[in-house]
Write a protein that holds these residues in place. Structure first.
Motif: not given
Length: 127
Positions: A3-16, A114-121
């Protein structure tokens, strides 16, 4: 089960900045290269960054060199991506990946290796 689980994505302003994290469990051993790819609608998955299984080789896509930093642990339980100086063109779904990949540049940059992937963020860079 791997299992691969991504986190930390979101909305950010340019330069951030944003930091993505991928928690990994169930790999049969630590001899797996770890990588980040990204994808936007209608386009193929794009290589972002990779670290070889021993962590001694690191590669970045041309569009992110000098702005992004990939890190991993030796046991293959996590991989992170520090993203600085983000631009609107960095907007995409980001995926972490693990695989028993030959530790050469031409292999590490290929999603098919690559054989294993997360679902994406999702990462959105917008003012």
């Amino acid at each position: 089960q791997v299992q691969l689980q991504e986190s930390g994505g979101g909305l950010v302003q340019p330069g951030g900045s944003l930091r993505l994290f991928c928690a990994i469990s169930g790999l049969p051993n630590s001899a797996h290269s770890l990588a980040w790819f990204r994808q936007t609608p209608g386009k193929e998955r794009e290589f972002v960054a990779a670290k070889s299984d021993r962590g001694d080789k690191t590669y970045y896509g041309d569009s992110v060199k000098g702005r992004f930093t990939i890190r991993r642990d030796n046991r293959g339980t996590f991989v992170s991506l520090q993203m600085d100086s983000l631009q609107p063109e960095d907007t995409a779904d980001y995926f972490c990946a693990a695989g028993a990949v030959n530790s050469v540049h031409t292999a590490l940059i290929l999603a098919t290796q690559y054989q294993y992937w997360g679902q994406g963020t999702q990462v959105t860079v917008s003012s």
